[in-house]
Scaffold this active site. Sequence first.
Site, mmCIF file in Angstrom:
data_model
loop_
_atom_site.group_PDB
_atom_site.id
_atom_site.type_symbol
_atom_site.label_atom_id
_atom_site.label_comp_id
_atom_site.label_asym_id
_atom_site.label_seq_id
_atom_site.Cartn_x
_atom_site.Cartn_y
_atom_site.Cartn_z
ATOM 1 N N LYS A 33 0.798 -1.291 0.156
ATOM 2 C CA LYS A 33 0.011 0.101 -0.158
ATOM 3 C C LYS A 33 0.866 1.461 -0.012
ATOM 4 C CE LYS A 33 -0.234 -0.077 5.030
ATOM 5 N NZ LYS A 33 -1.014 -0.875 6.259
ATOM 6 N N ARG A 129 -9.882 -0.051 16.098
ATOM 7 C CA ARG A 129 -9.613 1.053 15.059
ATOM 8 C C ARG A 129 -10.886 0.427 14.002
ATOM 9 N NH1 ARG A 129 -4.250 1.295 11.404
ATOM 10 N NH2 ARG A 129 -5.025 -0.959 10.987
ATOM 11 N N TYR A 258 19.078 28.216 9.095
ATOM 12 C CA TYR A 258 17.908 28.905 9.720
ATOM 13 C C TYR A 258 17.790 28.892 11.227
ATOM 14 C CZ TYR A 258 15.634 29.303 5.079
ATOM 15 O OH TYR A 258 15.425 29.651 3.668
ATOM 16 N N MET A 306 14.334 23.179 2.919
ATOM 17 C CA MET A 306 13.544 22.742 1.847
ATOM 18 C C MET A 306 14.345 21.891 0.779
ATOM 19 S SD MET A 306 10.876 24.390 -0.437
ATOM 20 C CE MET A 306 9.660 25.214 0.594
HETATM 21 C C1 LIG Z 1 -0.412 -1.696 6.941
HETATM 22 C C2 LIG Z 1 -0.867 -3.155 7.242
HETATM 23 C C3 LIG Z 1 -0.220 -4.274 7.481
HETATM 24 C C4 LIG Z 1 1.415 -4.214 7.444
HETATM 25 O O1 LIG Z 1 1.782 -3.834 8.396
HETATM 26 P P1 LIG Z 1 3.579 -3.586 8.950
HETATM 27 O O2 LIG Z 1 3.676 -3.062 10.320
HETATM 28 O O3 LIG Z 1 4.139 -2.371 7.687
HETATM 29 O O4 LIG Z 1 4.113 -5.030 8.766
HETATM 30 C C5 LIG Z 1 -0.705 -5.351 7.859
HETATM 31 N N1 LIG Z 1 -2.267 -5.436 7.959
HETATM 32 C C6 LIG Z 1 -2.856 -4.167 7.815
HETATM 33 C C7 LIG Z 1 -4.369 -4.494 8.031
HETATM 34 C C8 LIG Z 1 -2.427 -3.056 7.439
HETATM 35 O O5 LIG Z 1 -3.177 -2.221 7.424
#
Ligand SMILES: *Cc1c(COP(=O)(O)O)cnc(C)c1O
Length: 360
Positions: A33, A129, A258, A306
Site C-alpha cells: 500500500k 480501529r 535557519y 527545503m
Molecule cells: C499496513 C498493514 C499491515 C502491514 O503492517 P507492517 O507493520 O508494515 O508490517 C498489515 N495488516 C494491515 C491490516 C495493515 O493495514
Amino acid sequence: MRPARALIDLQALRHNYQLAREVSGARALAVIKADAYGHGAVRCAQALQEQADGFAVACIEEALHLREAGIGVPILLLEGFFEADELALIEQHNLWCVVHSLWQLEAIERSRVSTPLTIWLKMDSGMHRVGLHPAEYQTVYQRLLASGKVAKVVLMSHFARADELDCPRSEEQLVVFQQARQGIIAEVSLRNSPAVLGWPQLGYKELANDWVRPGIMLYGATPFEQEQVAASRLQPVMTLESKIISVRELPTGEPVGYGGRFISERPTRVGVVAMGYADGYPRHAPTGTPVAVDGHLTRLIGRVSMDMLSVDLSDLPAAGLGSRVELWGKQVLASDVASHAATIPYQLFCNLRRAPLLYV
Ligand SMILES: *Cc1c(COP(=O)(O)O)cnc(C)c1O
C-alpha cells in the site's frame, strides 16, 4: 542534474519477503500500500510477483494501478470498499476484499455480483480501529456464507502493539480472537511485520498461521525500537543519497542555517547536501542525526531546510565537494534517523518525494 535520489535494491526486497515466509512458516501477502511505502508499488510488485502469494493495498485505486500494470496475482483491499459501487470492479478485477463493518456486509448482500467473492473478515480483537465486534463476528460470518455472494472467508485481525516486545496485549488479542472464532474452520491471518518477527509464539500451526501480512519488514526496516534477532536479518531496500554541493570553514561561535540552531563549538568544516524536507527528509531531524559521507559516519548540523541540509565534515578531511552522502540506507539505518526525528521509518519512506527512484 540534482544528485538527490533513492536507490531501490529489489534483490533485498526479495530477500526480506523470503525471510517473512521463513520465520512465519506461512503464506505471505506482501503489503505494498501507499506506493509500496514509497518504494514504487508497480516495480516492487513486478519484482515479487513470481514469489509472492499475493499483495495487499489500501484501496481499489491502488489495486487497479497494479492490475493495469499487468500484475495478475491475488490482491487484497485492506479496508475493503469505501462505496458499494466498487463491488463491480472488485468482481471484474478479481480482487480480495476485507469486510470490517456491518454496512459492508449489507452492501454485499444487496449486490449483484455473480462470481462469488473472497472476503477477509476483520475482527476488532482489541485495537479498536476497524473490525467487527467479537460478539457479532459469528453472525456476520454466517450471513456472508448465506448471501450466495461469497466463495471463501478468511478470518482476520490486527495487532495494536506487536512492536512492543514485552507487552502482553498481543497475546490478549489472540485470546479474544480465538474465543470469538471458535467453531469456525477457515484460514486465518493475524500478523503484521512486528508480529512475524517478534512473536513466533503466536504462529503455531493451530493458532493463526495461514497468512501473514508483512509490510515494513519487506523494505528492510525494523519495526522495533530495540535490537531484535530476526529483524537483524533484514536488508535495507532504499538508499536515500545525494552529494555535497558546497563547503565552508567556520571559526568557533558561528551559527549554521535557519534560526541559528547550531553554533560551532570549535572550528568547523560544514558541508551542504542537496537534500531537504521537500524530498521527504524529516525537518525535525536535530543536530546529531547520523549521516554517512563517503562511507564515514558523521552528523547533521543545524536546521533542515527545503532543499538543503548541512553536515559536519570537521573530522573528514578527505570529504568535500561532490562527496556522496547517504541519508539512510545500508549504513545509516532509516530506523535510526526516524528515532532521532521522533518518528518511525514507515513515515520517512512514505514521505519520500521529488528525489527520483532508481532501481538496482
Ligand atoms: C499496513 C498493514 C499491515 C502491514 O503492517 P507492517 O507493520 O508494515 O508490517 C498489515 N495488516 C494491515 C491490516 C495493515 O493495514
